[in-house]
Design a protein around this motif. Structure first.
Motif, PDB file in Angstrom:
ATOM      1  N   UNK A 173      42.427  23.074  35.919  1.00 38.52           N
ATOM      2  CA  UNK A 173      42.850  24.632  36.369  1.00 38.52           C
ATOM      3  C   UNK A 173      41.633  25.551  35.458  1.00 38.52           C
ATOM      4  N   UNK A 174      41.222  25.352  34.365  1.00 33.25           N
ATOM      5  CA  UNK A 174      40.746  26.297  33.583  1.00 33.25           C
ATOM      6  C   UNK A 174      38.929  26.023  33.960  1.00 33.25           C
ATOM      7  N   UNK A 175      38.655  24.918  34.391  1.00 42.94           N
ATOM      8  CA  UNK A 175      37.238  24.708  34.890  1.00 42.94           C
ATOM      9  C   UNK A 175      37.023  25.237  36.113  1.00 42.94           C
ATOM     10  N   UNK A 176      37.938  25.671  36.912  1.00 44.96           N
ATOM     11  CA  UNK A 176      37.775  26.255  38.256  1.00 44.96           C
ATOM     12  C   UNK A 176      36.986  27.335  38.118  1.00 44.96           C
ATOM     13  N   UNK A 177      35.822  27.640  39.286  1.00 45.08           N
ATOM     14  CA  UNK A 177      35.090  28.828  39.164  1.00 45.08           C
ATOM     15  C   UNK A 177      36.015  30.096  39.579  1.00 45.08           C
ATOM     16  N   UNK A 213      32.311  17.982  24.012  1.00 39.30           N
ATOM     17  CA  UNK A 213      33.720  17.509  24.608  1.00 39.30           C
ATOM     18  C   UNK A 213      34.501  18.783  24.893  1.00 39.30           C
ATOM     19  N   UNK A 214      34.472  19.563  24.101  1.00 41.12           N
ATOM     20  CA  UNK A 214      35.451  20.859  24.220  1.00 41.12           C
ATOM     21  C   UNK A 214      34.770  21.680  25.366  1.00 41.12           C
ATOM     22  N   UNK A 215      33.833  21.817  25.834  1.00 46.42           N
ATOM     23  CA  UNK A 215      33.194  22.601  26.563  1.00 46.42           C
ATOM     24  C   UNK A 215      33.380  21.691  28.005  1.00 46.42           C
ATOM     25  N   UNK A 216      33.082  20.461  27.961  1.00 42.69           N
ATOM     26  CA  UNK A 216      33.299  19.675  29.088  1.00 42.69           C
ATOM     27  C   UNK A 216      34.694  19.782  29.477  1.00 42.69           C
ATOM     28  N   UNK A 217      35.677  20.029  28.632  1.00 44.84           N
ATOM     29  CA  UNK A 217      37.128  19.792  28.977  1.00 44.84           C
ATOM     30  C   UNK A 217      37.828  21.224  29.289  1.00 44.84           C
ATOM     31  N   UNK A 218      37.257  22.308  28.833  1.00 43.39           N
ATOM     32  CA  UNK A 218      38.099  23.580  28.909  1.00 43.39           C
ATOM     33  C   UNK A 218      36.904  24.577  29.528  1.00 43.39           C
ATOM     34  N   UNK A 219      35.733  24.223  29.783  1.00 42.54           N
ATOM     35  CA  UNK A 219      34.876  25.362  30.423  1.00 42.54           C
ATOM     36  C   UNK A 219      34.371  26.016  29.123  1.00 42.54           C
ATOM     37  N   UNK A 220      33.318  26.859  29.300  1.00 47.45           N
ATOM     38  CA  UNK A 220      32.665  27.607  28.395  1.00 47.45           C
ATOM     39  C   UNK A 220      33.401  28.484  27.671  1.00 47.45           C
ATOM     40  N   UNK A 221      34.305  29.245  28.514  1.00 49.04           N
ATOM     41  CA  UNK A 221      35.106  30.343  27.689  1.00 49.04           C
ATOM     42  C   UNK A 221      36.442  30.466  28.273  1.00 49.04           C
ATOM     43  N   UNK A 222      37.115  31.009  27.858  1.00 45.53           N
ATOM     44  CA  UNK A 222      38.840  31.204  28.587  1.00 45.53           C
ATOM     45  C   UNK A 222      38.552  32.119  29.770  1.00 45.53           C
ATOM     46  N   UNK A 264      47.046  31.171  27.392  1.00 46.85           N
ATOM     47  CA  UNK A 264      47.304  29.830  28.065  1.00 46.85           C
ATOM     48  C   UNK A 264      46.271  28.903  27.582  1.00 46.85           C
ATOM     49  N   UNK A 265      44.986  29.361  27.956  1.00 43.09           N
ATOM     50  CA  UNK A 265      43.705  28.574  27.493  1.00 43.09           C
ATOM     51  C   UNK A 265      43.865  28.042  25.978  1.00 43.09           C
ATOM     52  N   UNK A 266      44.143  29.410  25.038  1.00 41.05           N
ATOM     53  CA  UNK A 266      44.268  29.054  23.750  1.00 41.05           C
ATOM     54  C   UNK A 266      45.295  27.800  23.344  1.00 41.05           C
TER      55      UNK A 266
END
Lengths: 286, 152
Positions: free
Chosen positions: A282-286, A219-228, A235-237
């Motif tokens: 915003x964080x998941x954007x490539x 769920x974490x990766x789905x929501x916030x992407x694989x890394x900051x 901001x990501x943290x």
């Protein structure tokens, strides 16, 4: 030296003009040859370029294919890594954030959401209460009368019954709390402290997970992407902390959907939910 | 037989008095006031129902009698003073009389007396018909309106 014979002079002139004409013809011929050569080389160049472009096209297609293969490989790899022995970060169990802490946070949010009485409102409310009490006494008196009325005094029965009905089914308005404001302030500040405490704990654990290269939950990766995303680690943290806190506060346990079902009613939860959705997108954007 | 509704009314009134004592003791500010109020409300309804039964027992026979009288009077008026325009009031009165004959007291808490008023108005209208012709229908309508207003 000037020719005195006019015929000869004319002949000379003709001769000169002829030479000029010839040289002009030569020049035109040269120019034509040059132009033809130029054209030829341009055509060659274009053909060359076309060939190159076609080749590049082929390569791009090849590259796309291999990227696709790589993607699939990565997915498979990810699955294998998850299935394997790699250490996973646990963002679902928070023994250090107990029920009382969460209760304090929720109470604080509730206190923020509650509207407080203005003095004028409290006054009207008190007036309504005394009005209700007066009506209640009247109604009780009327009902008292009903216990002694003879059965055929219908007008009186109707009157007393009407008085009774003025109160039946009505709620006494809630009394305004005198020290509600002070209590609310205390609850709010307690909630703020609790939030800061919980946030600190969560952030520490997420930072640990990042530092030790632990595998994040799905769920974490789905929501916030694989890394900051680069340059936005702080901001990501912050957002990640809020996502985990949201799950904790609102008892979301879905393994895939980080925020669970969207809340229907307006309020603090809805605001936070919407904010997190936007930030995470915003964080998941490539 | 006739004493029974009276006894029940007295009984209900007594129960209401008890409920009221509890309600008064609690006072409007107390937390169980709403539930006590609801209980007392039920008692009040029961008292009114008991009173309705007393009224019904008292008015069944008079209502039926007036209704029957109205019906007979209507017959007499139709035969003796026949007139197309008068038919209106007579037929309306007969309709009311039929309704009251079938159910002389009704179920609403104020209905026994409302029916008495309606059937009395209908009877009056029938008696007035020879003089007022169709206009007597207004009396019937007034009686029915009164009845409808009371059971509203």
């Amino acid at each position: 030296m000037k020719n005195i014979d006019p015929v000869k002079a004319l002949d000379d002139k003709v001769e000169r003009l002829k030479k000029d004409l010839k040289s002009l013809g030569d020049r035109i011929d040269n120019a034509q040859t040059d132009a033809a050569q130029n054209k030829l080389s341009t055509t060659n160049q274009i053909r060359d370029t076309t060939r190159k472009i076609a080749k590049t096209n082929d390569r791009v297609t090849e590259l796309a294919d291999s990227v696709h293969r790589l993607e699939r490989l990565l997915v498979a790899l990810n699955r294998k890594v998850r299935a394997g022995e790699t250490r996973k970060a646990d963002f679902d169990n928070w023994p250090e954030i107990g029920k009382p802490l969460i209760a304090r946070i929720l109470a604080g949010q509730e206190a923020y959401a509650r509207r407080t009485f203005t003095p004028q409102e409290a006054k009207t409310r008190r007036k309504a209460i005394s009005e209700y009490d007066r009506l209640a006494h009247e109604a009780i008196d009327a009902a008292e009368a009903l216990t002694t009325l003879p059965p055929n005094a219908e007008a009186l029965w109707r009157k007393k019954y009407k008085q009774w009905q003025a109160i039946a089914g009505k709620q006494r308005p809630e009394a305004p709390d005198e020290d509600e404001h002070a209590k609310d302030t205390a609850v709010k500040s307690a909630g703020n402290e609790a939030i800061a405490e919980a946030r600190e704990l969560i952030r520490t654990r997420i930072e640990d997970a990042v530092a030790n290269d632990l595998l994040f939950p799905a769920w974490f990766e789905n929501m916030l992407g694989p890394a900051a995303p680069p340059g936005k680690a702080d901001d990501w943290l912050y957002t990640a902390t809020d996502v985990v806190l949201y799950r904790l506060l609102h008892d979301v346990t879905s393994p895939a959907n980080a925020l669970g079902r969207a809340p229907q009613e307006q309020g603090h939860r809805r605001t936070l939910h919407d904010r997190l959705i936007v930030e995470c997108a915003d964080y998941r954007k490539p | 037989m006739a004493a029974e509704p009276f006894a029940r009314l007295a009984d209900r009134q007594h129960a209401l008095r008890t409920a009221l004592r509890a309600l008064q003791a609690a006072g409007p500010g107390s937390p169980d006031f709403p539930s006590l109020l609801a209980d007392t409300g039920k008692e009040v309804e029961a008292v009114l129902q008991a009173r309705h039964d007393v009224e019904a027992a008292r008015l069944t026979i008079p209502n039926r009698a007036i209704a029957a009288g109205t019906a007979i009077a209507a017959l007499v008026v139709v035969i003796g003073w026949f007139d197309g325009w008068s038919l209106l009031s007579v037929l309306l009165a007969v309709a009311v009389a039929a309704a009251v004959l079938v159910d002389p007291t009704g179920h609403g808490i104020w209905e026994p007396r409302a029916r008495t008023a309606a059937i009395a108005a209908a009877g009056l209208a029938v008696l007035l018909t020879p003089l007022a012709h169709g206009w007597a229908a207004l009396a019937v309508v007034a009686g029915v309106a009164w009845w409808a207003w009371r059971i509203r």
